[in-house]
Design an enzyme around this catalytic site. Structure first.
Site, mmCIF file in Angstrom:
data_model
loop_
_atom_site.group_PDB
_atom_site.id
_atom_site.type_symbol
_atom_site.label_atom_id
_atom_site.label_comp_id
_atom_site.label_asym_id
_atom_site.label_seq_id
_atom_site.Cartn_x
_atom_site.Cartn_y
_atom_site.Cartn_z
ATOM 1 N N ASP A 220 0.822 -1.218 0.000
ATOM 2 C CA ASP A 220 0.000 0.000 0.000
ATOM 3 C C ASP A 220 0.853 1.264 0.000
ATOM 4 O O ASP A 220 0.322 2.365 0.061
ATOM 5 C CB ASP A 220 -0.922 -0.008 1.232
ATOM 6 C CG ASP A 220 -2.063 0.991 1.120
ATOM 7 O OD1 ASP A 220 -2.525 1.250 -0.008
ATOM 8 O OD2 ASP A 220 -2.497 1.522 2.163
ATOM 9 N N SER A 244 -7.624 4.774 0.041
ATOM 10 C CA SER A 244 -7.790 3.445 -0.536
ATOM 11 C C SER A 244 -9.237 2.987 -0.348
ATOM 12 O O SER A 244 -9.822 3.180 0.724
ATOM 13 C CB SER A 244 -6.852 2.454 0.154
ATOM 14 O OG SER A 244 -5.503 2.841 0.001
ATOM 15 N N GLN A 294 -5.504 -2.403 -6.665
ATOM 16 C CA GLN A 294 -6.155 -1.515 -5.704
ATOM 17 C C GLN A 294 -6.907 -0.410 -6.434
ATOM 18 O O GLN A 294 -6.427 0.100 -7.459
ATOM 19 C CB GLN A 294 -5.128 -0.884 -4.762
ATOM 20 C CG GLN A 294 -5.750 0.003 -3.675
ATOM 21 C CD GLN A 294 -4.706 0.643 -2.784
ATOM 22 O OE1 GLN A 294 -4.240 1.738 -3.045
ATOM 23 N NE2 GLN A 294 -4.325 -0.052 -1.711
#
Length: 302
Positions: A220, A244, A294
């Protein structure tokens, strides 16, 4: 709770402002959750957290919770997660594990992360007994080796922006393959790929679950950067509101997170104030280790 977990809890509570441990030690402590009941765990955030919990942290901690309810011979091969609410770094996070299925080859777990009585994050993970089968993988891009590149810290120190290295990056040594788009202080040239070498900044114990959780944390760190880089923008040089939304990870082959891996990221789409990014993790010998996808909310304020 282990001694390391107690120290992390104390640090999160502000009781250890002078903690002399290295950033990687603190990350390992954060991933050492406290078991407070059968299938219920508690995690904390580091004292240097921003206004909300870092997504990689809650994903890594949730995977730890899931993995601690699964036999060690079954290794995680995929996870799918949604970031539902921003986490509060000032209070602990409770992770509740649902044992969805224990089959002959596969085990499935669902984890919800709760704060203030509300779910902030939900994760499903699948674990598998090792099996032999077909083998193929995409090739690693032709990039310079990490030892020939400057570190992210060196780029930041020489940047016109005088950027301070974020606390979430400190457990890792990061070496960008090309000049970071933020380093010059002016709008950058649009680029279709973002590639960095990374590794945990220190040695990790021989625990496969720890290594996949550390990689989950790292996944991430720079993924949504590529959505901005496609347009010549960055967090440092533009006003961007981002978060996110969901995160998926597939683990293909065994690895160590304290050895160099290439994170090769691109973005196939941006629309509706959302950006989609994909990433591949490659070992230095070219093996494909993991694939990441993502989607994030990205609002650029001109």
């Amino acid at each position: 709770m282990t001694e390391a977990a107690r120290d992390a809890a104390a640090a999160a509570a502000g009781a250890r402002p002078g903690d002399a441990r290295q950033p990687l030690e603190l990350l390992v402590a954060l991933l050492d959750l406290e078991r407070i009941e059968e299938d219920i765990f508690r995690g904390v955030s580091p004292p240097e957290s921003s206004v909300r919990v870092f997504g990689g942290q809650v994903a890594g901690q949730a995977l730890v919770a899931a993995g601690r309810t699964v036999p060690a011979e079954r290794q995680v091969h995929s996870l799918h997660a949604y970031f539902i609410r921003g986490g509060d770094p000032s209070v602990p996070i409770v992770y509740q594990v649902d044992r969805v299925r224990d089959g002959r080859s596969f085990t499935t777990r669902r984890v919800t992360a709760v704060q203030h009585g509300k779910v902030i994050f939900a994760l499903s993970a699948s674990f598998q007994l090792a099996e032999a089968g077909l083998e193929h993988a995409v090739a690693m891009p032709d990039v310079p080796p990490p030892d020939s590149l400057r570190s992210q810290a060196e780029w930041a120190a020489e940047s016109e922006l005088r950027i301070e290295r974020p606390a979430i990056h400190r457990p890792f040594e990061v070496r960008p393959v090309t000049e970071p788009i933020w380093s010059g202080g002016a709008p950058g040239e649009p680029r279709e790929r973002n590639q960095v070498w990374m590794r945990a900044d220190g040695s990790l114990a021989d625990d496969p679950l720890l290594h996949v959780c550390v990689l989950t944390y790292a996944s991430d760190l720079s993924l949504l950067d590529q959505v901005l880089a496609w347009h010549g923008k960055s967090w440092a040089t533009n006003r961007v509101h981002g978060a996110s939304l969901d995160h998926a990870l597939w683990f293909h082959r065994p690895f160590r997170a304290d050895e160099w891996f290439l994170y090769d990221c691109t973005s196939p789409n941006a629309s509706g104030a959302r950006g989609l990014a994909t990433g591949y993790f490659f070992a230095q010998d070219g093996r494909l280790l993991a694939t990441v996808v993502q989607e994030g909310l990205l609002r650029v304020i001109d």
